[in-house]
Design an enzyme around this catalytic site. Sequence first.
Site, PDB file in Angstrom:
ATOM      1  N   ALA A 119      57.908  19.433  24.906  1.00 49.82           N
ATOM      2  CA  ALA A 119      58.447  18.654  26.008  1.00 49.82           C
ATOM      3  C   ALA A 119      57.523  18.782  27.208  1.00 49.82           C
ATOM      4  O   ALA A 119      56.598  19.606  27.204  1.00 49.82           O
ATOM      5  CB  ALA A 119      59.837  19.152  26.385  1.00 49.82           C
ATOM      6  N   MET A 120      57.799  17.972  28.246  1.00 53.10           N
ATOM      7  CA  MET A 120      56.918  17.952  29.409  1.00 53.10           C
ATOM      8  C   MET A 120      57.712  17.779  30.695  1.00 53.10           C
ATOM      9  O   MET A 120      58.584  16.925  30.799  1.00 53.10           O
ATOM     10  CB  MET A 120      55.908  16.810  29.231  1.00 53.10           C
ATOM     11  CG  MET A 120      54.911  16.698  30.350  1.00 53.10           C
ATOM     12  SD  MET A 120      53.895  18.203  30.484  1.00 53.10           S
ATOM     13  CE  MET A 120      53.577  18.205  32.240  1.00 53.10           C
ATOM     14  N   GLU A 121      57.347  18.595  31.674  1.00 53.67           N
ATOM     15  CA  GLU A 121      58.129  18.738  32.913  1.00 53.67           C
ATOM     16  C   GLU A 121      57.777  17.746  34.017  1.00 53.67           C
ATOM     17  O   GLU A 121      57.967  18.062  35.200  1.00 53.67           O
ATOM     18  CB  GLU A 121      57.921  20.161  33.449  1.00 53.67           C
ATOM     19  CG  GLU A 121      56.499  20.463  33.994  1.00 53.67           C
ATOM     20  CD  GLU A 121      55.573  21.130  33.003  1.00 53.67           C
ATOM     21  OE1 GLU A 121      55.822  21.022  31.781  1.00 53.67           O
ATOM     22  OE2 GLU A 121      54.586  21.764  33.437  1.00 53.67           O
ATOM     23  N   ASN A 122      57.275  16.542  33.706  1.00 56.59           N
ATOM     24  CA  ASN A 122      56.929  15.558  34.741  1.00 56.59           C
ATOM     25  C   ASN A 122      57.984  15.516  35.838  1.00 56.59           C
ATOM     26  O   ASN A 122      59.177  15.519  35.563  1.00 56.59           O
ATOM     27  CB  ASN A 122      56.832  14.173  34.113  1.00 56.59           C
ATOM     28  CG  ASN A 122      56.136  14.196  32.774  1.00 56.59           C
ATOM     29  OD1 ASN A 122      54.988  14.569  32.702  1.00 56.59           O
ATOM     30  ND2 ASN A 122      56.857  13.867  31.712  1.00 56.59           N
ATOM     31  N   GLU A 172      53.394  28.739  33.043  1.00 59.23           N
ATOM     32  CA  GLU A 172      54.018  28.872  31.724  1.00 59.23           C
ATOM     33  C   GLU A 172      54.589  30.270  31.475  1.00 59.23           C
ATOM     34  O   GLU A 172      55.708  30.410  30.991  1.00 59.23           O
ATOM     35  CB  GLU A 172      53.036  28.472  30.618  1.00 59.23           C
ATOM     36  CG  GLU A 172      52.619  26.994  30.669  1.00 59.23           C
ATOM     37  CD  GLU A 172      53.786  26.013  30.634  1.00 59.23           C
ATOM     38  OE1 GLU A 172      54.919  26.425  30.286  1.00 59.23           O
ATOM     39  OE2 GLU A 172      53.580  24.823  30.967  1.00 59.23           O
ATOM     40  N   HIS A 217      60.615  24.390  35.431  1.00 59.19           N
ATOM     41  CA  HIS A 217      59.278  24.034  35.914  1.00 59.19           C
ATOM     42  C   HIS A 217      59.333  23.285  37.248  1.00 59.19           C
ATOM     43  O   HIS A 217      58.339  23.238  37.960  1.00 59.19           O
ATOM     44  CB  HIS A 217      58.571  23.135  34.902  1.00 59.19           C
ATOM     45  CG  HIS A 217      57.727  23.864  33.886  1.00 59.19           C
ATOM     46  ND1 HIS A 217      56.869  24.881  34.225  1.00 59.19           N
ATOM     47  CD2 HIS A 217      57.585  23.693  32.547  1.00 59.19           C
ATOM     48  CE1 HIS A 217      56.237  25.292  33.126  1.00 59.19           C
ATOM     49  NE2 HIS A 217      56.660  24.597  32.087  1.00 59.19           N
ATOM     50  N   HIS A 268      63.803  25.302  30.217  1.00 60.57           N
ATOM     51  CA  HIS A 268      62.384  25.558  30.519  1.00 60.57           C
ATOM     52  C   HIS A 268      61.794  24.416  31.348  1.00 60.57           C
ATOM     53  O   HIS A 268      61.193  24.646  32.403  1.00 60.57           O
ATOM     54  CB  HIS A 268      61.619  25.730  29.202  1.00 60.57           C
ATOM     55  CG  HIS A 268      60.148  25.931  29.351  1.00 60.57           C
ATOM     56  ND1 HIS A 268      59.563  27.174  29.292  1.00 60.57           N
ATOM     57  CD2 HIS A 268      59.140  25.053  29.567  1.00 60.57           C
ATOM     58  CE1 HIS A 268      58.253  27.048  29.461  1.00 60.57           C
ATOM     59  NE2 HIS A 268      57.969  25.766  29.631  1.00 60.57           N
ATOM     60  N   GLU A 269      61.970  23.198  30.876  1.00 62.14           N
ATOM     61  CA  GLU A 269      61.378  22.056  31.590  1.00 62.14           C
ATOM     62  C   GLU A 269      62.008  21.912  32.965  1.00 62.14           C
ATOM     63  O   GLU A 269      61.330  21.623  33.945  1.00 62.14           O
ATOM     64  CB  GLU A 269      61.525  20.764  30.790  1.00 62.14           C
ATOM     65  CG  GLU A 269      60.957  20.818  29.364  1.00 62.14           C
ATOM     66  CD  GLU A 269      59.543  21.359  29.273  1.00 62.14           C
ATOM     67  OE1 GLU A 269      58.780  21.225  30.244  1.00 62.14           O
ATOM     68  OE2 GLU A 269      59.205  21.961  28.224  1.00 62.14           O
TER      69      GLU A 269
HETATM   70  N1  ARG Z   1      53.902  21.899  30.100  1.00 63.13           N
HETATM   71  C1  ARG Z   1      54.552  21.681  28.831  1.00 63.13           C
HETATM   72  C2  ARG Z   1      55.536  22.823  28.658  1.00 63.13           C
HETATM   73  O1  ARG Z   1      55.206  23.907  28.333  1.00 63.13           O
HETATM   74  C3  ARG Z   1      53.632  21.621  27.675  1.00 63.13           C
HETATM   75  C4  ARG Z   1      52.701  20.465  27.663  1.00 63.13           C
HETATM   76  C5  ARG Z   1      51.513  20.756  26.851  1.00 63.13           C
HETATM   77  N2  ARG Z   1      50.777  19.597  26.538  1.00 63.13           N
HETATM   78  C6  ARG Z   1      49.590  19.621  25.982  1.00 63.13           C
HETATM   79  N3  ARG Z   1      49.040  18.508  25.696  1.00 63.13           N
HETATM   80  N4  ARG Z   1      48.943  20.692  25.691  1.00 63.13           N
HETATM   81  O2  ARG Z   1      56.657  22.705  28.958  1.00 63.13           O
HETATM   82 ZN    ZN Z   2      56.178  24.985  30.086  1.00 62.54          ZN
END
Ligand code: ARG
Ligand code: ZN
Length: 875
Positions: free
Chosen positions: A261-264, A319, A300, A296-297
């Site tokens: 997942a991604m925390e945008n 992280e 962030h 987690h997200e």
């Molecule tokens: N920041 C994201 C998380 O740990 C992970 C994204 C990693 N993306 C990547 N392309 N390496 O929640």
């Molecule tokens: Zn993360």
Amino acid sequence: QTIYLKDYEVPPFLVDHTDLRFELFEDGARVHSTLSMRRNPESAAGQPLELDGDSLELESVALDGQALSDGDYEATPASLRIDSVPDQFSLSVVTWIRPQDNTRLEGLYKSSGMFCTQCEAEGFRCITYYPDRPDVMARFRTRIEADQSRYPVLLSNGNDVERGELDDGRHYAVWEDPFPKPSYLFALVAGDLVEKKDQFTTVSGREIDLRMYVEPRNAEKCDHALVSLKKAMRWDEEVYGREYDLDIFMIVAVDDFNMGAMENKGLNIFNSSCVLASPDTATDMAFQRIESIVAHEYFHNWSGNRVTCRDWFQLSLKEGFTVFRDTQFSSDMGSPTVKRIEDASLLRTAQFAEDGGPMAHPVRPDSYMEISNFYTLTVYEKGCEVVRMIHTLLGPEQFRAGSDLYFERHDGQAVTTDDFVRAMEDASGRDLSQFRLWYEQAGTPRLTVEDEYDDAQGTYRLTIHQSVPATPGQPEKQPQHIPFAVGLIGEQGKALPLRLSADEDENDAPTQRVLELTGDSHTFTFHGLQARPVPSLLQGFSAPVRVDYPWTRDQLMFLMSHDPDGFNRWDASQRLASDVIESLMHQPKDVRTDRRLLTAYRHLLADRSLDQALVARMLQLPTVAALIEQSETADVQAIHEARRRVLTELAVELRDDLVACYRRNQESGEYRLEPEDIARRALKNTALAWLLHVKDEEGRMLAVKQFEGATNMTDRASALRALVNSDFEGDRQQALDRFYGQFKEDPQVVEQWFAIQASSPNAGSLAHVEALLEHEAFDWKNPNKIRSVVGAFAGQNLSRFHAKDGSGYRFLAKRILALDETNPQIAARLVSPLTRWRKFKNVYSEGMKSALETLRDKPDLSKDVYEVVHKSLKD
Ligand code: ARG
Ligand code: ZN
């Protein structure tokens, strides 16, 4: 092409405002970007403007509204350079990109009909030319234009400020994010999605709109994520004093995603498998995983977004800290001991392996070729342990003060792990200068413990030696600062008061102490003991280190039933079982398993006073991966065989106890996700797996019945797994077919179905795994499918993957070669089972090495795979 931390320089140009306009079409997308830029006063004067790009097609460039002609700039797909620019200017660039053809899933791409983005770490440069580095932070305004019927939902970061209709059935939406952010936190989504709404009132009384966007078929799988999100929002207020800062928080689920997942900012994007769940389709483990990833997200938003990383060497700043926060959260939501066991076993098998292999790197790496390869267990999980140790050394109050100071001091900044540690020091007054080595030195410290009991004096002495092994590029190491939690258990199984001097009152002395190790060796003397105690070392896994101490099997059994530290009870069970398995490894077939292991397991199965979740964990024999990690040079087949022998003997001897345990824990009523229910299912399903392992007829009947009558996926998948891992071939195939027939429309369930087969030593023969790759539901473009077949085979089906004829290695290499063309990030991840070839006996290591050489010899290897392969083969 290696990048070094020591070469860091501040950005020559800053961006105050980023204005984006996306025109989305079926054959591509046009991106208009206007950047308000100025020279960085902290940077050397007169530098040219150089922006990052990746596979970009430039349509036009304008400086302060004046179109530039060819001679004024230099553009390649990977960069845009303008030699002379004023101190302050506006740069407008138009690029043409092809999200439809983007199989790398970096930047803007399409996943089952919707547009979505993944920009961390360096995906934004696949969208437009930009100073794509985390220390350049800008306010973003994003306008999205697309066909209204195909893409009714248009999302980006921040607040929804304007929408309207355009000609030709198109429409637009404008989003504005008031918080300056680096490009890696940018996100865009356009698709035909259903919206699930919820609300959260923050501690200060602000109403936040919570929204989840999913494909219509997933509308019923959102509740758990939304409940988890609200729990996380409350928890962060209560435990860290962190309140949410925008008026809206959105979650989107996409099927094709490289990571979890991604925390945008304000718009978190998730891999479907990490966010969608219903009792019918997701296991208890999946529910728990989703809760922790959603948290987690969300976390962030502060640890990552409000305070971000100066450069990618600092990745663990966000992280490591955020993983620590999510583990604390999960621990508060469920069984803390079991959570600790899960985290520590991942660390001890997979992270220790990374730390001992050719890709070993510090929590804060000092060089990399491809940053995507550094989203590792070391940066995430060891990084979390490092923050946990600070928490242990400072105690909860001072840690919280340090966290408050960190957020206050650095809000809106891009900073370093050193800044984080400094905030902890400044708030607590503690000196963490030696502790910083945890960020700088790679490798797992080893503690060797000796003890001595003096009957006449009534004293007990513990001597602890520390050594940190050499790792690539770091031949010499200094001793690290290690919090080493210990207890001593007396004859009656009582935790004894730990008196560090003779005049310390025994009523004041605690039963656990955190000893601080800073030198090569230390001796601690405990006073007032009546008899030799059994040491309980590294309680709660207080540091990510290995501990060597010559416990006898009797002592381990004693700890298994008496250690007040739940983690160490489990650890004792693993050490005992490992010892028994290892001692059987090269013994003739008629040598029996130590009866003491049997007795210990019989007690466990009958113990109703202990946390049943812990019992279920303790019953699991150490995995083949863990046994490989513990051995000097691994003989996988011998390990697998010895483990199987022990399991068989235990299951045969304990057959009646297992049946009783199963019946006692059988389903009673409705599915609930409470810790006791989860524990009950785990225990029951472990018993079932053991019974089927020895082809027990009653076990088979119970499994078939459970499989057919299950009211939830935990029970259904466990029964399926037990059947698949058994020798009841007829039932196995029948169950697999029925399961697929029932769930083939659900990608998340089909992924489980693939993984159960590919990871099974019985069902997952290489031929069968090859057949799965031809299955109608398999898709080389979908990372989850690749992970559930190729990843599960190479990562979990170790006895098959390490076939002595090398067929498993050749299979993997062939798939990696193909994937390198389409998705290098995923290809590079799949190399990791081969990297530790030096750890294995010759029959294995030669095949692993030659598979790596096959990869090395491919022309035009991606940077991602190149780095892993070359480092693995180095000298
Ligand atoms: N920041 C994201 C998380 O740990 C992970 C994204 C990693 N993306 C990547 N392309 N390496 O929640
Ligand atoms: Zn993360």
